[in-house]
Design a protein around this motif. Structure first.
Motif, PDB file in Angstrom:
ATOM      1  N   LEU A   1      62.795  59.993  38.446  1.00  0.00           N
ATOM      2  CA  LEU A   1      62.795  59.083  37.068  1.00  0.00           C
ATOM      3  C   LEU A   1      61.655  59.170  36.290  1.00  0.00           C
ATOM      4  CD1 LEU A   1      65.276  57.950  35.253  1.00  0.00           C
ATOM      5  CD2 LEU A   1      64.835  55.695  36.400  1.00  0.00           C
ATOM      6  N   ALA A   2      60.459  58.746  37.129  1.00  0.00           N
ATOM      7  CA  ALA A   2      59.157  58.467  36.521  1.00  0.00           C
ATOM      8  C   ALA A   2      58.881  59.632  35.829  1.00  0.00           C
ATOM      9  CB  ALA A   2      58.163  58.141  37.641  1.00  0.00           C
ATOM     10  N   LYS A   3      58.962  60.821  36.552  1.00  0.00           N
ATOM     11  CA  LYS A   3      58.563  62.041  35.870  1.00  0.00           C
ATOM     12  C   LYS A   3      59.147  62.350  34.521  1.00  0.00           C
ATOM     13  CE  LYS A   3      56.983  64.287  40.020  1.00  0.00           C
ATOM     14  NZ  LYS A   3      57.565  65.359  41.168  1.00  0.00           N
ATOM     15  N   VAL A   4      60.666  62.236  34.535  1.00  0.00           N
ATOM     16  CA  VAL A   4      61.227  62.431  33.264  1.00  0.00           C
ATOM     17  C   VAL A   4      60.916  61.359  32.246  1.00  0.00           C
ATOM     18  CG1 VAL A   4      63.387  61.974  32.109  1.00  0.00           C
ATOM     19  CG2 VAL A   4      63.606  63.433  34.156  1.00  0.00           C
ATOM     20  N   ALA A   5      60.591  60.040  32.579  1.00  0.00           N
ATOM     21  CA  ALA A   5      60.031  59.278  31.635  1.00  0.00           C
ATOM     22  C   ALA A   5      58.855  59.520  31.194  1.00  0.00           C
ATOM     23  CB  ALA A   5      59.887  57.791  32.321  1.00  0.00           C
ATOM     24  N   GLN A   6      57.823  60.277  31.935  1.00  0.00           N
ATOM     25  CA  GLN A   6      56.629  60.555  31.607  1.00  0.00           C
ATOM     26  C   GLN A   6      56.968  61.644  30.669  1.00  0.00           C
ATOM     27  OE1 GLN A   6      53.438  59.096  32.573  1.00  0.00           O
ATOM     28  NE2 GLN A   6      52.773  60.528  30.815  1.00  0.00           N
ATOM     29  N   ALA A   7      57.503  62.746  30.805  1.00  0.00           N
ATOM     30  CA  ALA A   7      57.768  63.762  29.960  1.00  0.00           C
ATOM     31  C   ALA A   7      58.291  63.482  28.740  1.00  0.00           C
ATOM     32  CB  ALA A   7      58.863  64.899  30.642  1.00  0.00           C
ATOM     33  N   LEU A   8      59.070  62.411  28.546  1.00  0.00           N
ATOM     34  CA  LEU A   8      59.570  61.893  27.282  1.00  0.00           C
ATOM     35  C   LEU A   8      58.550  61.158  26.503  1.00  0.00           C
ATOM     36  CD1 LEU A   8      62.900  60.342  28.300  1.00  0.00           C
ATOM     37  CD2 LEU A   8      62.317  62.329  26.652  1.00  0.00           C
ATOM     38  N   GLY A   9      57.505  60.394  27.391  1.00  0.00           N
ATOM     39  CA  GLY A   9      56.494  59.759  26.928  1.00  0.00           C
ATOM     40  C   GLY A   9      55.316  60.643  26.293  1.00  0.00           C
ATOM     41  N   ASN A  10      55.320  61.802  26.712  1.00  0.00           N
ATOM     42  CA  ASN A  10      54.285  62.750  26.533  1.00  0.00           C
ATOM     43  C   ASN A  10      54.861  63.193  24.869  1.00  0.00           C
ATOM     44  OD1 ASN A  10      52.928  62.484  28.734  1.00  0.00           O
ATOM     45  ND2 ASN A  10      53.589  64.461  29.956  1.00  0.00           N
ATOM     46  N   ALA A  11      56.154  63.500  24.913  1.00  0.00           N
ATOM     47  CA  ALA A  11      56.666  63.842  23.673  1.00  0.00           C
ATOM     48  C   ALA A  11      56.754  62.908  22.799  1.00  0.00           C
ATOM     49  CB  ALA A  11      58.018  64.436  23.807  1.00  0.00           C
ATOM     50  N   GLY A  12      56.200  61.651  23.022  1.00  0.00           N
ATOM     51  CA  GLY A  12      56.012  60.554  21.867  1.00  0.00           C
ATOM     52  C   GLY A  12      57.454  59.881  21.883  1.00  0.00           C
ATOM     53  N   ILE A  13      58.165  59.872  22.750  1.00  0.00           N
ATOM     54  CA  ILE A  13      59.580  59.295  22.791  1.00  0.00           C
ATOM     55  C   ILE A  13      59.657  58.170  23.822  1.00  0.00           C
ATOM     56  CG2 ILE A  13      62.228  59.696  23.368  1.00  0.00           C
ATOM     57  CD1 ILE A  13      61.388  62.637  22.779  1.00  0.00           C
ATOM     58  N   SER A  14      60.200  57.004  23.096  1.00  0.00           N
ATOM     59  CA  SER A  14      60.211  55.877  23.996  1.00  0.00           C
ATOM     60  C   SER A  14      61.783  55.702  24.076  1.00  0.00           C
ATOM     61  CB  SER A  14      59.549  54.723  23.321  1.00  0.00           C
ATOM     62  OG  SER A  14      60.079  54.302  22.324  1.00  0.00           O
ATOM     63  N   ILE A  15      61.719  54.983  25.454  1.00  0.00           N
ATOM     64  CA  ILE A  15      63.423  54.675  25.792  1.00  0.00           C
ATOM     65  C   ILE A  15      63.658  53.450  25.446  1.00  0.00           C
ATOM     66  CG2 ILE A  15      64.718  54.498  27.953  1.00  0.00           C
ATOM     67  CD1 ILE A  15      62.688  56.329  29.225  1.00  0.00           C
ATOM     68  N   SER A  16      64.899  53.074  25.006  1.00  0.00           N
ATOM     69  CA  SER A  16      65.596  51.934  24.409  1.00  0.00           C
ATOM     70  C   SER A  16      66.386  51.258  25.840  1.00  0.00           C
ATOM     71  CB  SER A  16      66.261  52.178  23.517  1.00  0.00           C
ATOM     72  OG  SER A  16      66.960  50.998  23.145  1.00  0.00           O
ATOM     73  N   ARG A  17      67.051  52.238  26.069  1.00  0.00           N
ATOM     74  CA  ARG A  17      68.175  51.990  27.257  1.00  0.00           C
ATOM     75  C   ARG A  17      68.234  53.124  28.225  1.00  0.00           C
ATOM     76  NH1 ARG A  17      73.785  50.029  25.610  1.00  0.00           N
ATOM     77  NH2 ARG A  17      73.465  51.188  23.709  1.00  0.00           N
TER      78      ARG A  17
END
Lengths: 434, 434
Positions: A368-384
């Motif tokens: 999960l951390a790896k996916v969250a990191q990939a999203l973060g790298n694309a400038g995307i933050s997670i709401s839920r």
């Protein structure tokens, strides 16, 4: 002197196409002759009709009308004032007959979204150069008076956004999948057997039919030339029952939603599966009903809901246009003169939105951390985020992002394989703000 | 030759009343001059304005317009084409100025429901004898294009029923009572302090304002003379938080609902608190939003939803009417010539319906049986019943009946005292079928 021409000559219709809608129009003209005369100040009559097969058994008495075997001949008849085109198709006889009607001085009322989506600009120019009108309320969302609302009622508004669920078959399929817990393929087959699908089902489930409608609404809303080929089209074929359920858990419904809006970068036209809040009017729409939502700078949001297809509703829309012509209302086809419609730059989903992502994660520590990191790298933050229990080696994870762009989402998804923990293709669906 | 008069003379407006809506109209004309010219083919200009107090600070630049201190003088000016009446009130200057405008050859656009509810027939006759038009989209449900939908889009339909939640203040009060669990009196006071109520609050909470609107819709729908005084009016003052909760338990919402329908016995017009299914579009309507539902024999049910009041929405509706006049649309005030409107017989709630009854029963053996017997004697059968736990000597009982008439309900209630077990006044509310 009266505001209404109460002694005007009869308005004579020639009807091309005697399918469901054509017969519906015949029935209204016959049943409500007095009502129509009172409301329009003129008799509304049918002079001649035309269809492929004269001998087909039809649910209406056509004996009082001249019969033409060719729609172009019907269109040219001197004893009709309005050519009512209910054949469909964007090439061939529908186009030829519409042009012939205009050329020979007739006004045109049509339910043909495909014809106008492909040739709307040329036909509007032709009509206006000849002083004729083309009306097409029946072409968009059946009985819902969305063309009239947009063109006339909202004439004092700059339009901000037009949205709609405008293909009843798709909404039926999505609703039925949810209610019965059935997969897409099964419900698709049911719909085919019920006769809900066009001969080419991709017109429905591929979003093409609804895309035609959206392109017409966008032209009126933004004063731009019809640009159907710029509509970003995506059908409902890849929507799974899983996604419908997961979206439901998060408070959303999945709809094949059309959205047109003018952005800083150009005109955005999308007909794609989207998530909408389950408690919104669009979210509460089930079955074959259609809905059009229009937002103007003064009026705010107007929601219009009704039957999007069928004999009665579509014939009602045709007759609304006929009544307008009988009453002397003469409008430009797309609300402003065709010569003033501008060529819009096409923009693809530039308006930021939240997205729904469904990802199958490998059952490994840190996945999960790896996916969250990939999203973060694309400038995307997670709401839920939700992770579901699972019996096999892949864990379904749902993410609702904060507002971002489709570019960022695509970029993030493109980097998922590098994480080594994402299985299969992730599902990404836009969440439309309402 | 163009279908649209692109070189028509400017359309010159005189605006009487510079409150919220008047200023909203000024702003649209100023902000969207180009848009209006493109859409209507004419410049739309303001020539002169009029209000009670010239020196009041207003949120718009009025320096370019002539000022009249008297609306009748404004109405008679030779340099206006359309008299825009935004003063309100059904006697006095609003009526005088509207008549003066018509008499001096002006078309009229008005947001004044009260004026038309009281004098619609006379004004329509006057307008039509002089070849002028009166338009009033803004008078009914603010920005919702319900007059246009009914008059024009549904011209091919026999109308079966018109319904609506058309007073945002009442809907706000009912929604707020439910959401906050507050009694009517408290929320009423809140609404007053928020400025949501008319100077005479009974116009809102007594259903009068909404009744005016319903009477106008009914005239168009059924081709009858406006008959506001035949509207069965009942406000929301007797709705308790208990009823809102109990109705919710049974799957309903309570709305101040207007219903007009032509029955075998005559025209039924009601503006009364009703129960509607919580999952219906009307049931899902919360806060100040309005909704109009129109049912036609061909189109089926059309639902229109939007802001029912406020500067932008109401001004948008005014400008839709102005644009129609600029474009040359000339309709009879109520859809058919005033001379053809018929005098309808008033019928009071003859259409059968289910009813919700809340009765406080004495805590005695056999009490429920006695009430059930009284209902049975009146020919009323029970569909669902709930008895709630209670701490004192009276047990609240809720009953949903099968379809019956208001006469039967009244008859049954009149016999309740004889049972000796009913405490206080029972509450009976109609459940409207949707």
């Amino acid at each position: 002197m009266s505001a209404q021409r109460s002694t005007g000559p009869a308005l004579r219709l020639g009807i091309a196409g005697l399918g469901t809608v054509g017969i519906g129009v015949v029935k209204i003209v016959q049943r409500h002759a007095d009502l129509l005369a009172a409301r329009t100040g003129r008799k509304v009559e049918i002079t001649a009709v035309c269809a492929r097969d004269r001998n087909k058994n039809r649910d209406a008495d056509l004996s009082g009308y001249a019969w033409e075997s060719d729609a172009v001949d019907l269109a040219k008849r001197e004893d009709i004032d309005v050519f009512v085109e209910l054949m469909g198709g964007h090439e061939g006889v529908a186009k030829d007959a519409t042009e012939a009607a205009l050329a020979s001085g007739k006004d045109v009322v049509t339910a043909n979204k495909s014809l106008l989506a492909h040739h709307g600009q040329a036909l509007a120019e032709m009509a206006e150069s000849l002083g004729r009108v083309i009306r097409f309320e029946a072409a968009v969302a059946g009985g819902i008076p969305c063309i009239k609302a947009l063109t006339e009622s909202m004439a004092g508004n700059q339009i901000r956004r037009v949205m709609g669920v405008m293909n009843g078959t798709c909404n039926y399929i999505l609703t039925r999948m949810e209610d019965a817990g059935l997969p897409y393929a099964t419900v698709f087959e049911e719909a085919r057997q019920l006769g809900y699908l066009e001969a080419d089902p991709n017109l429905d489930v591929g979003g093409i039919d609804a895309g035609h409608k959206l392109s017409l609404l966008a032209s009126i809303a933004f004063g731009t030339k019809v640009a159907f080929h710029d509509v970003q089209l995506e059908g409902i074929g890849r929507i799974s029952i899983d996604d419908i359920r997961r979206a439901g858990d998060m408070g959303y419904k999945i709809k094949l939603l059309g959205v047109a809006q003018m952005t800083g970068r150009g005109l955005e036209q999308r007909m794609t599966p989207c998530l909408v809040p389950a408690t919104s009017p669009l979210g509460q729409l089930s079955g074959g009903t259609n809905m059009v939502v229009v937002e103007g700078d003064s009026v705010g949001q107007i929601v219009l809901r009704g039957a999007g297809a069928g004999e009665g509703p579509t014939a009602s829309a045709v007759m609304g246009d006929v009544a307008d012509i009988a009453r002397g209302l003469r409008l430009s086809t797309f609300g402003i003169p065709a010569s003033q419609l501008t060529e819009a730059t096409a923009a693809v989903a530039t308006a930021p939105a939240s997205y729904y992502l469904r990802i199958n994660l490998s059952d490994k520590p840190g996945a999960l951390a790896k996916v969250a990191q990939a999203l973060g790298n694309a400038g995307i933050s997670i709401s839920r985020m939700r992770q579901y229990g699972h019996a096999d080696s892949a864990a379904p994870v749902l993410i609702v992002t904060h507002k971002t762009t489709s570019d960022a989402i695509e970029h993030a998804i493109a980097t998922f394989p590098q994480t080594g923990v994402v299985q299969g293709d992730p599902v990404a669906l836009r969440i439309e703000d309402l």
